[in-house]
Design an enzyme around this catalytic site. Structure first.
Site, PDB file in Angstrom:
ATOM      1  N   CYS A  66      43.805  45.758  40.648  1.00  0.00           N
ATOM      2  CA  CYS A  66      42.558  45.519  41.375  1.00  0.00           C
ATOM      3  C   CYS A  66      42.835  44.682  42.626  1.00  0.00           C
ATOM      4  O   CYS A  66      42.296  44.958  43.704  1.00  0.00           O
ATOM      5  CB  CYS A  66      41.546  44.810  40.483  1.00  0.00           C
ATOM      6  SG  CYS A  66      40.913  45.802  39.120  1.00  0.00           S
ATOM      7  N   ASP A  91      63.767  17.986  41.028  1.00  0.00           N
ATOM      8  CA  ASP A  91      63.194  16.815  41.680  1.00  0.00           C
ATOM      9  C   ASP A  91      63.865  15.594  41.039  1.00  0.00           C
ATOM     10  O   ASP A  91      64.453  15.703  39.961  1.00  0.00           O
ATOM     11  CB  ASP A  91      61.682  16.802  41.455  1.00  0.00           C
ATOM     12  CG  ASP A  91      61.054  15.498  41.909  1.00  0.00           C
ATOM     13  OD1 ASP A  91      61.248  15.134  43.071  1.00  0.00           O
ATOM     14  OD2 ASP A  91      60.382  14.861  41.079  1.00  0.00           O
ATOM     15  N   CYS A 127      42.416  43.266  36.825  1.00  0.00           N
ATOM     16  CA  CYS A 127      43.861  43.416  36.593  1.00  0.00           C
ATOM     17  C   CYS A 127      44.583  43.294  37.927  1.00  0.00           C
ATOM     18  O   CYS A 127      43.959  43.253  38.989  1.00  0.00           O
ATOM     19  CB  CYS A 127      44.174  44.757  35.918  1.00  0.00           C
ATOM     20  SG  CYS A 127      43.766  46.194  36.924  1.00  0.00           S
TER      21      CYS A 127
END
Length: 756
Positions: free
Chosen positions: A35, A450, A32
């Site tokens: 972590c 772009d 997760c």
């Protein structure tokens, strides 16, 4: 100038300050976002170390002093429960840990879901109507529940054990404890406790201690596994940008030996100064100079230029671009990590690492929520034991606190909204890929576009035919198309496509002049088509054609002259056409109060002309991919929240760095991998619609979160008071999940009133 900018950017990525080494580690065991935070914190506690851990790619990027070894870093992560090893120096591998993790979760989820259905039915029936129990019913329930609460729930148990070893707690801790406690107490109840007694009715079964709630433990496992599976799958897609970049690079290269023969070697073994051969359709393996040959090179993916670039002896080429025609012999000037292509990989990786640092709301709150729930459960048990002396009642009350607080609704809050939104988005031509960047969607105030392939079609088209007196447009186009049909150049294809002759003319004696144009004889007349200066050599150019050329080139269009015999008879203008949907999409964004910006690698005249056509506010032109990232960083530094719309490889870093990235689905895999929202259909009408869907999705997620936490805050005191046994707590938890799912399902109706 272009080369200097690129070199400066690459130096920025690979040069370390004195005494500092840049190291990358592959980190395992992260389940997760918290972590990744813990792993990053562990590394940053080491003297002389600065680290960033990318949860999306499971990679730790570390700047360490010379006296800090890789072994020290790996040992620190290992002691925190996250095994690590040094990453290979070459491009990221095709291996995808998130995809493997998602497949593992899917297997566990499938088994758990199949067993949960009969388990839930039997558990409720035996608890509410004890007379239905038969000999051995306890073993039937245990057999159904055991695979779910052990094997299927193992990822949560393993994470909880790892957390316990290091004195921390996450949502996995609460899930594991809730599942384990509910399972253990259920087994005790049905084999040794109240489960052996007969209740006096439904009320006693519901409010008393004669209840069975193995389905609570199984239900928590099934629901949370489902949420984690969809999260892992989304992470896998988010991390695919780097793998897509690696796949696009040349894997082998034909090196030219001294005797003129060729030897094919892995591209990673190519050295500076070596000469290698590139044929049509092949990727150029390294940055270098053309030693021999001429060809058209498609550089649109790297530079944003809408048309191929003609290169010849003495010209420079960029690794990762594709030779369209001709054969080149290139002398390698920059190889491996020094190429601009490798710099692109680093840009995407670093941009993704910054984005991955933003943790989900549930992970942030869990740092406080989980320990508080555990403490409250213990205090509840001790309080009831002291007050009543009844162990069964104390354990039941404590278990009710754990079960009612177990984050099933919280685990569903984000994935269900994302699933429904993704399904509805697919119907609208929109794919919402992740949720992290969507947290910023409400604050987006600037949208960057772009140009090539995003606002424009990405294919050259004839935009005008100017003829000299005495020549017809149709005749000129037909003659030009007859000659150009022998060429593979993008401009030639545009001219051929523009000719509407049902019976096309035929050219003989075709000849091509590299970088200049083509000639051929059509109906006995020599026809030349190509660069104005080349075609006009030795011929008189009418004043009106010269003026048309000047005006068209000022607008950034490509101009070719057509000559019949000794006279220049026409000027054909070619440009990358604007999408029909572009102006309407930009207008919708401006009506919503958003600032629009065009950022492109094309020349300023072309960019400003396109911006004027579609109604975009500002233009930044002639920028390299890293320049797009710098534009986004500058806007963010000024306090703007930026959304980026793009489609090419050169857009990958910018899409990853922006607060919200939107990629055109027909663009490159890199752009799609780096973006948060994919526009599956080519119409730009999907851009404002995607932003609207994203806003509604994040609003739904927030409502789900508020309900999930609000429900826990309101229900926990009731459970502590002993007014809920675990069976009712499990039912309430399921109802909470039902509300979250129902709220998410409202997204299925998004866009119906907008004509979609």
């Amino acid at each position: 100038m272009t080369t200097s900018v690129a070199a400066d950017q690459d130096d920025k990525n690979v040069t370390d300050t004195a005494g500092v080494t840049r190291i990358q580690l592959d980190v395992e065991g992260m389940s997760c976002g918290s972590c990744a935070t813990r792993a990053e914190s562990t590394l940053n506690k080491i003297d002389g170390v600065r680290a960033s851990v990318n949860f999306a790619t499971h990679v730790a990027t570390v700047e360490a002093a010379d006296d800090v070894s890789v072994e020290d870093l790996c040992a620190a992560l290992g002691s925190a429960g996250y095994p690590a090893h040094r990453r290979a120096e070459d491009a990221p591998s095709d291996d995808d840990p998130d995809a493997r993790y998602a497949r593992s979760l899917l297997r566990r989820l499938a088994v758990a879901a199949v067993l949960f259905i009969p388990l839930a039915d039997l558990s409720v029936m035996f608890a509410v109507v004890p007379d239905t129990r038969f000999t051995g019913w306890q073993w039937v329930l245990t057999a159904l529940a055991a695979p779910i609460v052990t094997w299927a729930a193992w990822p949560f148990h393993a994470a909880a054990w790892r957390n316990a070893r290091h004195g921390t707690a996450t949502m996995e801790t609460l899930i594991s404890i809730g599942v384990t406690a509910a399972s253990a107490w259920s087994v005790y109840t049905i084999f040794f406790g109240a489960g052996q007694r007969r209740s006096d009715g439904i009320v006693d079964a519901l409010l008393g201690s004669d209840s069975i709630y193995l389905e609570v433990a199984a239900g928590v496992t099934v629901f949370v596994l489902a949420g984690r599976y969809f999260e892992a799958r989304a992470r896998s897609k988010a991390g695919s940008a780097l793998r897509a970049l690696a796949a696009l690079s040349a894997k082998s290269v034909s090196v030219l030996l001294a005797d003129g023969s060729e030897l094919e070697i892995p591209a990673a073994e190519l050295k500076e100064g070596q000469r290698f051969v590139v044929r049509p359709g092949q990727s150029i393996a390294a940055d270098g100079l053309v030693a021999d040959g001429a060809a058209a090179v498609d550089m649109s993916a790297m530079t944003g230029e809408s048309k191929p670039i003609d290169v010849a002896e003495g010209g420079s080429v960029i690794g990762g671009t594709v030779v369209l025609d001709g054969r080149l012999i290139v002398e390698a000037a920059a190889v491996g990590a020094d190429t601009r292509f490798a710099g692109m990989v680093r840009l995407v990786e670093e941009a993704q690492a910054q984005k991955a640092d933003a943790q989900r709301l549930a992970d942030r709150i869990s740092a406080v929520f989980v320990p508080c729930v555990l403490i409250l459960a213990v205090l509840t048990g001790l309080g009831w034991l002291a007050a009543s002396g009844d162990v069964d009642r104390a354990v039941t009350a404590a278990l009710a606190v754990l079960v009612i607080a177990c984050p099933c609704a919280l685990g569903l809050a984000t994935p269900t909204a994302m699933m429904v939104a993704s399904g509805r988005g697919a119907q609208l031509g929109i794919f919402l890929k992740g949720h992290r960047a969507l947290e910023a969607i409400r604050s987006v105030d600037t949208v960057i576009f772009d140009k090539t392939g995003t606002l424009t079609t990405g294919a050259a088209t004839v935009t005008g035919v100017f003829t000299a007196r005495g020549h017809r447009r149709e005749d000129v186009l037909a003659a030009a198309a007859a000659v150009e049909s022998g060429s593979e150049h993008a401009v030639a294809r545009a001219v051929v496509a523009a000719s509407d002759q049902r019976a096309p003319l035929t050219a003989i004696e075709f000849r091509a002049s590299a970088g200049n144009g083509v000639t051929g004889v059509v109906d006995g007349v020599l026809v030349a088509v190509g660069r104005p200066a080349w075609v006009a050599r030795g011929r008189v150019v009418p004043a009106d054609l010269a003026a048309a050329r000047k005006d068209s080139e000022a607008r950034g269009q490509t101009v070719v002259f057509v000559a019949a015999g000794d006279a220049v008879c026409a000027a054909i203008t070619v440009a990358d056409g604007v999408k029909e949907s572009a102006a309407g999409a930009v207008a919708a964004l401006r009506e919503a109060g958003l600032h629009t910006l065009l950022v492109t690698g094309d020349n300023t005249a072309t960019a400003e002309h396109i911006a004027a056509q579609v109604g975009i506010d500002d233009v930044v032109a002639e920028v390299l991919p890293e320049g797009k990232v710098e534009v986004i960083d500058a806007l963010r530094a000024q306090g703007h929240v930026v959304a980026m719309v793009g489609d090419g490889i050169n857009d990958g870093p910018a899409l990853a760095r922006a607060d919200l990235g939107l990629a055109i689905g027909r663009g490159t895999d890199v752009a799609i991998g780096a973006a948060d929202i994919i526009l599956v259909r080519d119409s730009l009408d999907a851009v404002p619609l995607a932003l609207g869907l994203a806003k509604e999705t994040i609003r739904t997620i927030r409502i789900n979160m508020i309900w999930a936490f609000g429900y826990n805050i309101a229900a926990i005191p009731i459970a502590m008071a002993g007014l809920l046994n675990p069976l009712i707590a499990g039912a309430a938890m399921a109802f909470s999940s039902f509300l979250v799912v129902s709220n998410s399902l409202r997204l299925r109706k998004f866009g119906q009133h907008a004509g979609h």
